[in-house]
Design an enzyme around this catalytic site. Structure first.
Site, PDB file in Angstrom:
ATOM      1  N   ASP A 441       0.864  -1.154   0.000  1.00  0.00           N
ATOM      2  CA  ASP A 441       0.000   0.000   0.000  1.00  0.00           C
ATOM      3  C   ASP A 441       0.918   1.226   0.000  1.00  0.00           C
ATOM      4  O   ASP A 441       2.059   1.145   0.442  1.00  0.00           O
ATOM      5  CB  ASP A 441      -0.830  -0.061   1.286  1.00  0.00           C
ATOM      6  CG  ASP A 441      -1.847   1.028   1.328  1.00  0.00           C
ATOM      7  OD1 ASP A 441      -2.360   1.375   0.260  1.00  0.00           O
ATOM      8  OD2 ASP A 441      -2.121   1.530   2.433  1.00  0.00           O
ATOM      9  N   ASP A 782      -2.628  -0.730   5.710  1.00  0.00           N
ATOM     10  CA  ASP A 782      -3.091  -0.313   7.028  1.00  0.00           C
ATOM     11  C   ASP A 782      -4.581  -0.067   7.049  1.00  0.00           C
ATOM     12  O   ASP A 782      -5.212  -0.155   8.079  1.00  0.00           O
ATOM     13  CB  ASP A 782      -2.347   0.949   7.477  1.00  0.00           C
ATOM     14  CG  ASP A 782      -2.422   2.058   6.435  1.00  0.00           C
ATOM     15  OD1 ASP A 782      -3.005   1.816   5.367  1.00  0.00           O
ATOM     16  OD2 ASP A 782      -1.903   3.147   6.706  1.00  0.00           O
ATOM     17  N   ASP A 786      -7.579  -2.532   2.840  1.00  0.00           N
ATOM     18  CA  ASP A 786      -6.518  -3.485   2.540  1.00  0.00           C
ATOM     19  C   ASP A 786      -6.784  -4.856   3.118  1.00  0.00           C
ATOM     20  O   ASP A 786      -6.158  -5.826   2.734  1.00  0.00           O
ATOM     21  CB  ASP A 786      -5.188  -2.992   3.118  1.00  0.00           C
ATOM     22  CG  ASP A 786      -4.769  -1.668   2.533  1.00  0.00           C
ATOM     23  OD1 ASP A 786      -4.951  -1.511   1.317  1.00  0.00           O
ATOM     24  OD2 ASP A 786      -4.291  -0.807   3.282  1.00  0.00           O
TER      25      ASP A 786
END
EC number: 7.2.2.13
Lengths: 1081, 284
Positions: A441, A782, A786
């Site tokens: 990410d 986070d 996700d």
């Protein structure tokens, strides 16, 4: 039992929401639950069989046993392959069921406010009535996410007890009990060996099970501490009255008010907003706050402006909205439930252990059956042969290995926790080491998740600001008068303030109240010019027009610092092109100059350049208002602007970005040299994503995307051969249209990939795509968005500080410092433990041969038993343990971060080659060493090797008390048994001695021991400990009664120096390992 | 579909006709592996044989290196019965016939004619020491006669059933051979004494020993080992139960009484003693 449980789960699903995927979710859940316990059911099945066997008559028993042992291995492998194929079909069904789930979601954003009110029986002013609210609360349940169905503790415990290796030991234990039962039924005085062995095996499994259970419980306890315990409050309007209630009591239809700093209590359809901005980063990954307004701007509920989502944050402004969804039905809730329905699959190490069990079982069953047939041919009774069969199979079980592997993994987990990688599941320790692809990410992982001023443009020049976390970066020329002017504008035309009570904190760590970009400006100015507060105090604000989307600027009017100067200072910031339009002059080197075309051109260039870096650019201008028009005390009217906002003086540009973390580029570089592909998956804009990707090296210097090539060559994108571009940036909407093959093609042919604007499902598709290509995928993230990908990945890595609870629950590993660089440590440790586990296993398996061969010769050539069960246990669970564990401390042989990740189909933890060298070579040498000491003891006591063959029947006959030896002497049963036990002790000691050499052999895989050195202190301690334990076991008074181990004479011990001779051969083999056998690849 | 693929890979694994691989290796690869193991194992076997040979060279041909486990010689009876249990029925010949056969076989080397032929008469009540003079072995060593007739009523010469038919069975007791053992000092010969275990003490009745007092004469010691003393005749003691209680299990223990045989370990029930069970049935 498993089924009833999942049935209730599936019921609850269909109750709460009747979406299309609910069924497939519950289905997958039921499958996963039932699959997780095949080992349990197998062992139960065995138990019931063994119980029923007591009631069978004895002759039929022997046949039954044979078939059982055969069917056992079959049923094991069958159940495994079954679970494999099932999980395959499972992943397909899950991926198919996703796409409709969010698109069929809310339509409220497209409705008018009135329609919306009607739908929820609510009123735009009065809100719900209390009665209605209570009714809805009962209907919909509380407004909170149902936690994922946590596995009950006892199931977790059972998983430890019956998972992986344990099943091998359990099978062994059950076989032992079976053998003992047969012996008890047929013999008067059955030897207790099988019973003891069974008990010891069970104890070992239970103890290690408890150990690893508590180990994991410990990490989950740390997990718990992350949980945010403060209950959320929400401001609702019911029956026209504002009231603060617990966020859990909010129901659909409630009229809710949120203001800057609040957490949004449910999914809201915005009905009115004043400068409201929300931070959707936890949902979409976009780090920039987005404004909210009552108008529908997009068909996609995730993109439209009039919906605010549950558990995102309102950054500034106020808004009022109607709750459209609560709890699990919110977008966030739905993502969270997606996660809990995913089957995460086996960890690579679990697969390796499975493969290892297959190999060991294969060897054991092969040996067992061979010697069973031999035994029958040699004239043993069926029953004896069956006992031999069981004995051989059990002897192949490496009793100590389970404990060794668990301890090794635990040690590594601890080491990793020290380096800020908290591992939730012990087996995940190794997974990072096998990882070949990391899907990261962007926000918060690669970047600091904090807008920071990155560049400034003044004096017709781009200046770079320091974006590093610790202010170690380059600084720019702060002496220019233009900079002073720019800083003043940035400080004054800024509503962000530091929250109180943080004076001792470094500026960058302080919390601010206000918009992210204003906070960035605030911090930038505070850092370079000192207290903004003082500047503001000196320049009192007289009037202010806040930012709005029509003006696209923000201005304020201040008094000047100079008390003699009665002019007012107008400062303005906003979208650069709008600001420029209002300017007629520009400051260069502190001097006002007219804005000419050349200046405009260079402004454009700077603007484009900064925009191309993915940065958010703001323009700044000011004007000292002429005193004659605006004398002191002039009443500025901000609503009906009564002062000039034209012909201002342009000061400069400032651009902001969420900068990459300092350690990330290095870490990405390390990953790359370690052969790991780093893919960025973000919800952010492609330009920003690409800029950050370039900044951290995910797109390395010199690598171009298709678009870059096109613009360089000035040809349309369609004419560029996609194979020429190693890098690519893929937009979420494009991703939607890709077929599976195209997707595979992209993943295969591009080494540097950035996915931008991706939705949670697309993240999942990306992960699945990588896995389809055989990669072992790590996902870092986070946000709640996700978490499905985290769960689906082979190893999900969540962020400890910024990560949401949902993501932490879905992850296998948590980075306590949120730093991507910690992953590199994880990879390193994971690779090291894989190597070292291989060494440990090679070491432990080796002693299996000297442990089995005595029994085989005992059966085949009828010699007195050279090595007893108790001594075998003393080796496996005693002397071998510490050296085996010490191998976990072995340092890496070469730079393991320069290697390619292991190929899971080829590089096995235990392969034929390892078995070949452990069993076929070193094991054989060890066995010969052991037999030599056995023959020495017997020969020196009078039994020469020549009379030993065939002596067993008389030797083990209690009634034969005048057995003649080679010299004509006669021995009673006890007398010769003492000699036999002395042989066991000697055999034991010689195994200990050869294991000294073996641990040095196994210490290295590629290097010679001279290259590697003997720096492993634990290993050296292990050598001494092993020796001391062996001496203790054979020389402590009372051991003859307790363990039937008899002291060796010094001469016997010294004859074992002869075994050093064999040891020398072992070392010889080790020296030629590089050239021939032991390449392990 | 996936299953088919798996099947074919399995087949391919066993015999891949394309690459001509068997179990993932070509013939020459397997050949090399087998060759390696062949050479390796031959080498190991040679190494092992060498060490064994060297070890055997260190051994003495006439006396084992260690005898410390034989400090207290074991005792054994003939016939052994089944797991030290002698039980038979006087009326049923088949039940004791095997004991007779065992004893006949056991005693046949002690026939007087054989003894006279192979062994010589020695001076009783003193050790028959045949020392070597330094490195020169005094071999072969001679042995003393132990004539079957020494066993008198238990010799089986007069009563071919050794008293079994009459319910007065003979049991022959021997002391295990231990090289170099001298079982008594100051000229006192060791002797055997038998008794019943506590609760059976009144059931054992009268016992007769042959030779007299159940002694092992000192002239049969020391023993010089199978190789040096080929014709050694192990001295025997026979006991005859004259009026043992019938139709009951009787536990009997015989022990050696000697002034220099240490008592054996508690765990060894046959060191310096022997216990057995005797049951003589008379009813059908």
């Amino acid at each position: 039992m498993a089924y009833s449980q999942c049935f209730s789960v599936s019921l609850s699903h269909t109750n709460t929401h009747t979406h299309t995927y609910a069924l497939s979710l519950s289905l997958s859940l039921s499958l996963s639950l039932s699959l997780s316990l095949p080992s349990l059911s197998v062992s139960l099945f065995l138990l019931s069989l063994s119980l029923s066997s007591f009631s069978l008559s004895l002759p039929s028993l022997s046949l039954f046993l044979l078939s059982l042992s055969l069917s056992l291995s079959l049923s094991l492998s069958l159940s495994l392959s079954l679970s494999l194929s099932l999980s395959l079909s499972l992943s397909v069904s899950v991926s198919l069921s996703f796409p409709p789930s969010l698109s069929t979601f809310q339509t409220e954003h497209k409705m008018s406010i009135e329609e919306c009110c009607r739908k929820f029986n609510t009123d735009i002013v009065q809100g719900l009535t209390n009665a209605k609210a209570a009714e809805f609360l009962i209907r919909d349940g509380p407004n909170c996410l149902t936690p994922p169905p946590t596995t009950p503790e006892w199931i977790k415990f059972c998983r430890q007890l019956f998972g992986g290796f344990s099943i091998l030991l359990w099978t062994g234990a059950i076989l032992c009990f079976l053998a003992y039962a047969i012996q008890a039924a047929t013999e008067d005085e059955p030897a207790g060996d099988n019973l003891y062995l069974g008990i010891v095996l069970s104890v070992v499994v239970v103890v290690t099970g408890c150990f690893s259970y508590f180990q994991e419980a410990k990490s989950s306890k740390i997990m718990e501490s992350f949980k945010n315990m403060v209950p959320q409050q929400a401001l609702v309007i019911r029956e026209g009255e504002k009231m603060t209630i617990n966020a859990e009591e909010v129901v659909a239809g409630d009229l809710v008010e949120v203001k800057g700093g609040d957490r949004i209590p449910a999914d809201l359809r915005v009905v009115s907003a004043h400068g409201c901005k929300v931070d959707n980063s936890s949902l979409t990954g976009e780090s920039e706050p987005q404004s909210r307004s009552p108008d529908c701007t997009h068909d996609n509920p995730l993109e439209t402006r009039n919906v605010a989502f549950f558990s995102t944050n309102c950054v500034e402004g106020t808004a009022r909205g109607i709750v459209v969804c609560t709890g699990d039905r919110t977008v966030m809730g739905r993502i969270a439930t997606l996660t809990s329905g995913l089957e995460s699959g086996k960890t690579p190490i679990a697969k390796e252990i499975e493969h290892f069990i297959h190999l060991i079982t294969g060897v054991a069953v092969f040996l067992g059956i061979t010697f069973f047939i031999l035994a029958v041919c040699l004239g043993y009774t069926w029953l004896e042969a069956v006992i031999f069969l069981i004995g051989i199979i059990v002897a192949n079980v490496p009793e100590g290995l389970l404990a060794t592997v668990t301890v090794c993994l635990t040690l590594t987990a601890k080491r990793m926790a020290k380096k800020n990688c908290l591992v939730k599941n012990l087996e995940a320790v190794e997974t990072l080491g096998s990882t070949s692809t990391i899907c990261s990410d962007k926000t918060g992982t690669l970047t600091q998740n904090r807008m920071t001023v990155a560049h400034m443009w003044f004096d017709n020049q781009i200046h770079e600001a320091d974006t590093t976390e610790d202010q170690s970066g380059a600084s720019f020329d702060k002496t220019s008068a233009s900079w002073a002017a720019l800083a003043r504008v940035a400080a004054l035309c800024n509503r962000a303030v530091f929250k109180a009570g943080q004076d001792q904190l470094p500026i960058l760590k302080r919390d601010t109240a206000g918009d992210a970009s204003e906070s960035a400006l605030l911090k930038c100015i505070e850092l370079s010019c000192g207290s903004v507060k003082q500047i503001r105090e000196k320049n009192k604000k007289v009037a202010e027009i806040p930012f709005n989307s029509t003006n696209k600027y923000q201005l304020s009017v201040h008094e000047t610092e100079d008390p003699n100067d009665n002019r007012y200072l107008l400062v303005m910031k906003g979208a650069p092109e709008r600001i420029l339009d209002r300017c007629t002059t520009i400051i260069i080197q502190g001097k006002e100059q007219p804005m000419d075309e050349e200046m405009k051109e260079s402004f454009q260039n700077a603007y484009m350049e900064l925009g191309g870096l993915g940065e958010r650019v703001l323009g700044f201008c000011h004007l000292l208002m002429p005193e004659d028009q605006y004398p002191k005390g002039f009443a500025f009217d901000c609503d009906d602007v009564n002062f000039t906002t034209e012909s201002l003086c342009f000061v400069g540009l400032m651009s902001m970005i969420d900068p990459p973390r300092a350690a990330v580029p290095d870490a990405v570089g390390k990953c790359r040299s370690a052969g790991i592909k780093v893919i960025m998956v973000t919800g952010d804009h492609p330009i920003t994503a690409k800029a950050i990707a370039k900044g951290v090296g995910i797109i390395s210097e010199g690598n171009e995307t298709v678009e870059d090539i096109a613009s360089r060559l000035n040809i349309p994108v369609s004419q560029v051969n996609p194979r020429d571009a190693k890098a690519c940036v893929i937009h979420g909407t494009d991703l939607k249209e890709l077929s599976q093959d195209q997707m595979d093609d992209i993943l295969r042919n591009h080494t540097e990939i950035v996915f931008a604007r991706t939705s949670p499902q697309q993240k999942l598709i990306i992960v699945e795509g990588c896995q389809r290509l055989g990669a072992i995928v790590a996902v870092t993230g986070d946000g709640v968005n996700d978490s499905p990908a985290l769960k689906k990945a082979d190893i999900g890595v969540a962020m400890g500080i910024s990560g949401s609870d949902v993501s932490k629950q879905a992850a296998d590993m948590i980075l306590l410092d949120d730093n991507f660089a910690s992953i590199v440590t994880g990879v390193e440790e994971g690779r090291l433990i894989f190597d070292n586990l291989k060494k440990s296993i090679a070491y432990t398996l080796t002693s299996n041969i000297p442990e089995i061969t005595p029994f085989l010769l005992f059966i085949i050539v009828n010699i007195p038993l050279p090595l007893g069960t108790i001594t075998i246990l003393c080796i496996d669970l005693g002397t071998d343990m510490v050296p085996a564990i010490s191998l976990a401390y072995e340092a890496a042989e070469s730079d393991i971060m320069k290697r390619q990740p292991r190929n899971p189909t080829r590089d096995k933890l235990v392969n034929e080659r390892l078995i070949s060298i452990a069993y076929g070579q070193i094991g054989m040498i060890q066995a010969l060493g052991g037999f030599f000491s056995y023959f020495v003891i017997l020969a020196e006591n009078g039994f020469l090797p020549s009379i030993l063959v065939g002596i067993r029947l008389n030797w083990d006959d209690r009634a034969c008390n005048d057995l003649e030896d080679s010299y004509g002497q006669q021995w009673t049963y006890e007398q010769r048994k003492i000699v036999e036990f002395t042989c066991h002790t000697a055999f034991f000691v010689s195994i200990v001695v050869v294991q000294w050499a073996d641990v040095i052999v196994c210490k290295t895989r590629r290097n010679s021991v001279f290259q590697q050195g003997m720096k492993n202190k634990i290993l050296i301690f292990g050598l001494f400990e092993e020796t001391a334990l062996a001496a203790f076991l054979s020389y402590t008074p009372g051991m003859d009664v307790a363990l039937r181990m008899f002291p060796l004479k010094h001469r016997h011990t010294s004859t074992q120096t002869d075994i050093h001779l064999h040891k020398q051969i072992v070392i010889d083999i080790h020296l030629h390992k590089q050239t021939y056998t032991y390449t392990n690849r | 579909m996936a299953k088919d693929a798996e099947k074919s890979t399995w087949k391919d694994f066993i015999w891949n006709s394309r690459t001509r691989e068997f179990c993932g290796r070509t013939g020459s690869s397997w050949g090399l592996i087998l060759l390696f193991y062949l050479v390796f194992y031959i080498f190991l076997a040679g190494m092992f044989c060498l060490t064994m040979y060297v070890m055997l060279q260190t051994l003495d041909d006439y006396k084992p290196t260690w005898q410390d486990r034989l400090g207290t010689p074991g005792m054994m009876i003939r016939p052994r019965g089944k797991a030290m249990e002698i039980s038979y029925n006087t009326t049923n010949t088949e039940t004791w016939d095997m004991y007779i056969k065992t004893l006949d076989n056991f005693l046949s080397p002690y026939n007087n004619s054989l003894q006279a032929e192979k062994n010589e008469e020695c001076t009783p009540d003193q050790y028959f020491v045949q020392a070597d003079s330094g490195d020169v072995k005094n071999n072969p060593k001679r042995s003393c006669q132990f004539n079957r007739t020494f066993l008198e009523k238990c010799s089986g010469l007069d009563d071919h059933t050794y008293g079994y038919q009459a319910g007065k069975p003979c049991i022959i007791i021997k002391l295990n051979r231990v090289i170099g053992m001298l079982p008594g000092k100051d000229g006192q010969a060791p002797f055997v004494t038998c008794g019943a275990k506590k609760e059976d003490s009144d059931k054992i009745g009268e016992v007769e020993y042959y030779p007299e007092n159940g002694t092992f004469n000192l002239m049969y010691y020391p023993y010089y080992g199978k190789k040096a003393q080929v014709n050694y005749s192990q001295p025997l003691v026979a006991i005859k139960f004259l009026n043992i209680t019938l139709n009951e299990d009787i536990n009997i223990e015989c022990r050696i009484i000697s002034n220099n045989i240490p008592p054996g370990s508690v765990r060894d029930k046959f060191a310096g003693k022997v216990s057995f069970k005797l049951r003589i049935n008379t009813k059908g």
